[in-house]
Design an enzyme around this catalytic site. Structure first.
Site, short mmCIF file in Angstrom:
data_model
loop_
_atom_site.label_atom_id
_atom_site.label_comp_id
_atom_site.label_asym_id
_atom_site.label_seq_id
_atom_site.Cartn_x
_atom_site.Cartn_y
_atom_site.Cartn_z
CB CYS A 87 -0.99 -0.02 1.16
SG CYS A 87 -0.26 0.18 2.81
CG HIS B 18 -4.64 0.17 3.69
ND1 HIS B 18 -3.96 -0.84 3.05
CD2 HIS B 18 -5.49 0.69 2.75
CE1 HIS B 18 -4.37 -0.94 1.80
NE2 HIS B 18 -5.29 -0.02 1.59
CG HIS C 188 -6.65 0.45 -1.91
ND1 HIS C 188 -6.87 -0.22 -0.73
CD2 HIS C 188 -7.62 0.01 -2.76
CE1 HIS C 188 -7.91 -1.01 -0.84
NE2 HIS C 188 -8.40 -0.89 -2.06
#
Length: 344
Positions: free
Chosen positions: A259, A307, A319
């Site tokens: 990520c 994240h 993402h």
């Protein structure tokens, strides 16, 4: 005969009555226990789709947090290793200078030794130019003093370098040990992810699609959104180019990403250097509220900021979600929102 019949009437069947019921109960209990130990006879508890989602969400969150911690430890390890290399190079240069100085001092000492057999007063009396002799003697003395000072300084520097190098080595060893610990944690999370996949396998195709968020919209399906700056537009364009590439632990592109590796690479393409981890990236730019999001902003999720995605407008982001999933477009309300930042 009557007495005999009476005696037969009074005998009790050992397999009837309370004793029989007790024995039967014990036998059933024993059978149940044996069945439990054998692992048969009990159906696995039914798990609802909602329970599966909650358990898998937690596993993915743990995996992401472990990955970001691993990335940070690896970054610190690499920095320590580079520092150690620089110290070693500096120690080598200073050692060379020290050796040169020692050689020069050795030459001076040899000359002084050869002239030591003659009394300085006699050398002065025999010289044809006393002023030149005194000048050379003074110069030699100053040279020796300067060389001695240089040697002393070089020795002090070398001792300091040795100390720093040893300290850097210890720090590197500590970081490697921490990295090994994080790797062990990653292995644990991978086992949990395997359990999660097993649980997801119990879902119907429709339930699995619902969990995954349905089909990811293509760029053409999204409402047009204009990035506020040229750099933000470049970051968004890079992220679009990464769609469909796989999530891989610790990857920063161009073939795969995690990520924070994706957001770092997207903004690097725009000429902006971001930290490696999500929990560092949130402090790398101007904080913005959810209502003021613009394309190119970094959006963060979970309480541990474990994240991150790149906002592209329309309430959506690009993402790298998790192991086994490709880079994709997803709504930002898919995970617990933790904040946003706008790189400069």
């Amino acid at each position: 005969m009557a007495a005999h019949r009476k005696h037969r009437k009074t005998r009790r069947n050992p397999f009837s009555g309370p004793a029989a019921r007790t024995a039967g109960s014990l036998a059933l209990a024993g059978a149940a226990t044996a069945t439990a130990f054998n692992g048969t006879g009990h159906a696995e508890p039914t798990v609802t789709p909602a329970q599966i989602k909650a358990r898998v969400d937690r596993l993915y969150e743990e995996a992401e947090a472990a990955t970001e911690s691993y990335n940070g430890a690896r970054e610190r390890t690499e920095a320590a290793r580079e520092s150690l290399d620089r110290l070693r190079e500096e120690a080598a240069r200073r050692t060379d200078r020290l050796n040169t100085t020692r050689n020069a001092l050795g030459s001076i000492a040899t000359a002084q030794y050869r002239a030591a057999g003659m009394d300085p007063g006699l050398r002065l009396a025999l010289t044809s130019d006393p002023d030149e002799y005194l000048e050379r003697a003074s110069l030699a003395q100053r040279t020796a003093e300067r060389q001695a000072a240089n040697v002393a300084e070089a020795q002090r520097e070398l001792a300091e370098i040795d100390r720093v190098r040893a300290e850097a080595g210890q720090r590197t060893a500590e970081l490697k040990a921490r990295q090994a610990e994080l790797n062990r944690h990653k292995d644990t999370v991978r086992r949990k992810l395997s359990d999660a996949e097993r649980l997801l396998g119990k879902l119907t195709a429709a339930e699995r699609a619902a969990y995954d968020g349905g089909a990811a919209p293509q760029p053409a399906d999204l409402p047009a959104a204009t990035a506020p700056t040229v750099r933000a537009a470049r970051a968004v364009a890079y992220a679009h180019g990464a769609l469909g590439k796989p999530y891989v632990w610790g990857a920063t592109g161009p073939g795969s990403y995690d990520c924070s590796g994706l957001t770092q690479a997207a903004w690097r393409a725009a000429g902006v250097s971001l930290p490696r981890t999500s929990y560092a990236q949130i402090s790398a730019g101007q904080r913005v509220s959810r209502s003021d999001l613009a394309p190119g902003d970094l959006v963060f999720f979970y309480s541990g900021v474990s994240h991150v995605g790149l906002y592209i407008g329309g309430g959506r982001m690009i993402h790298a979600p998790r192991p086994g999933a490709d880079v994709r477009i997803a709504p930002i309300d898919q995970m617990p929102f933790a904040g946003a930042a706008r790189p400069a």
